[in-house]
Design an enzyme around this catalytic site. Structure first.
Site, PDB file in Angstrom:
ATOM      1  N   TYR A  47       3.721  56.240 -27.313  1.00  0.00           N
ATOM      2  CA  TYR A  47       4.068  54.869 -26.554  1.00  0.00           C
ATOM      3  C   TYR A  47       3.357  55.266 -25.327  1.00  0.00           C
ATOM      4  CZ  TYR A  47       6.045  52.200 -23.801  1.00  0.00           C
ATOM      5  OH  TYR A  47       6.854  51.148 -22.325  1.00  0.00           O
TER       6      TYR A  47
ATOM      7  N   GLU B  72       1.021  47.522 -22.231  1.00  0.00           N
ATOM      8  CA  GLU B  72       1.975  48.657 -23.001  1.00  0.00           C
ATOM      9  C   GLU B  72       0.971  48.495 -24.783  1.00  0.00           C
ATOM     10  OE1 GLU B  72       6.282  48.365 -23.328  1.00  0.00           O
ATOM     11  OE2 GLU B  72       5.497  47.491 -24.954  1.00  0.00           O
TER      12      GLU B  72
END
Ligand code: GDP
Ligand code: MN
Length: 381
Positions: A101, A189
């Site tokens: 992530y 993101e």
């Protein structure tokens, strides 16, 4: 301003961030044609402005043309958390070894940017954040200094990624930072950022929010404004160039200035009502703008009463009052209206409204009085 995954990826690609080849498709036939061009296996991905598509069945691997057809026809038209899928992104499938992530976002309270990186990415990242927050390496980036190479290296080390993913991740994070900064983003993101079985690091997803106030610096952002999710009321208001946000209540709100519009929504709440919308008509409360605002509110079937809350500043009270009178001559309004008019030349403005007042068009001396009156009318109807 939220981007679809594929728009985010195309933005990433401009900054050399590696992504998989893909194509957008609006129909099943377009999806199959795209997949044939890319080569199987492909992933069929719902394009909606909401996360959690994988868990909702909006991301499916297709090994061949039959599966591609099946998945595309299931996903197109699907409802994901209230967002209807009108578009799929067909992408060359990746062989995933690890899912990480990575993100940059604004830390408003610290007045700094926040970078987050974790070796435990993927669809369960929210759980990781709550149950194991230490698994997320965080850095703060000063907007003046930017992300330095040393800082980025330390950050990657702290995240404890697999050794073969470090160089690729470092490279992507530096590019992502440049992209985030240059694009005037509030959020970028990548989840998952993957390490493939043959050792390549790549962005498999893209969640991008851009600062809508930066559109003047980026003429190409018009394409994103057009694809923002809007309900029918918001779409009409957008077409008229109004600053409108749809809400769930029964009191239509028109105010001049964003701050006053927000206060108006609050005061309606305060006296036991609920606003049907936020609508800021800005400084020039002329007849055209007022008529447009009244039309949008009048088309909202939930509206039972309308609150026009104007504080004259540069715009004088009599101009606003004339605007309201002329707008009411042009638009037939179904709901009663309560007006509060204060500020510059308020007396002159009220005098203009006076002969037009009735049960259906009331003038109240203060914001609180007007809120009470309009909420009572909304409840009585
Ligand atoms: P989200 O659920 O909306 O965040 O959609 P993502 O694009 O992140 O996809 C969800 C999950 O689908 C990913 O975490 C992957 O596990 C899986 N996935 C997506 N693309 C591929 C792919 O090319 N190959 C494989 N094997 N899995 C994929
Ligand atoms: Mn994702």
């Amino acid at each position: 301003m939220d981007l679809f995954e594929y728009q985010g990826k195309q933005l990433f690609a401009r900054y050399d961030i590696p992504i998989s080849p893909g194509a957008a498709a609006y129909t099943v036939d377009e999806a199959v044609a795209a997949a044939d061009g890319i080569g199987y296996p492909v992933v069929v991905k719902a394009q909606v402005h909401v996360g959690g598509r994988g868990k909702a069945g909006g991301v499916k691997l297709a090994a061949d043309v039959t599966e591609c057809r099946t998945h595309a026809s299931n996903i197109l038209g699907m409802d994901i958390k209230g967002h209807r899928v009108g578009l799929v992104w067909i992408e060359q499938a990746s062989d995933i070894a690890r899912e990480y992530y990575a993100s940059f976002t604004l830390d408003r309270s610290a007045k700094l940017h926040l970078g987050m990186l974790s070796a435990q990415g993927g669809v369960e990242i929210e759980d990781v954040a709550t149950t194991n927050p230490d698994a997320i390496a965080r850095i703060q980036v000063d907007p003046v200094d930017g992300l330095t190479a040393t800082q980025c290296e330390e950050w990657v080390s702290a995240a404890g990624l697999d050794p073969e993913a470090r160089a690729g991740t470092l490279d992507i994070l530096q590019k992502l930072w440049r992209c985030y900064e240059a694009a005037d983003a509030d959020l970028m993101e990548i989840n998952p950022l993957i390490l493939t079985t043959d050792g390549v690091v790549r962005a498999l997803d893209a969640k991008v929010t851009l600062d809508a106030n930066s559109v003047f610096r980026h003429p190409d952002y018009e394409q994103y404004e057009e694809t923002q999710p809007r309900d029918s009321r918001e779409q009409e208001a957008f077409g008229k160039g109004l600053q409108y946000v749809g809400l769930e209540g029964s009191v239509g709100v028109i105010a001049n200035g964003a701050g006053l519009a927000m206060s108006t929504v609050d005061v309606v709440n305060e006296v036991g009502g609920k606003a049907a919308n936020f609508l800021d008509i800005g400084g020039g409360a002329n007849a055209d703008v007022m008529a447009g605002a009244l039309e949008v509110i009048n088309h909202d079937p939930d509206v039972q009463a309308i609150f026009i809350n104007i504080f004259g500043g540069i715009t004088k009270g009599e101009e606003v009052a004339n605007g309201i009178v002329q707008a009411l001559e042009r638009v037939a309004i179904d709901s009663p209206i309560v007006i509060r008019l204060d500020g510059t030349n308020a007396e002159e403005g009220r005098a203009i409204l006076q002969p037009h007042l009735s049960d259906r068009l009331r003038l109240e001396p203060t914001m609180l009085d007007a809120a009470r009156a309009v909420v009572a009318l909304a409840k009585a109807k």
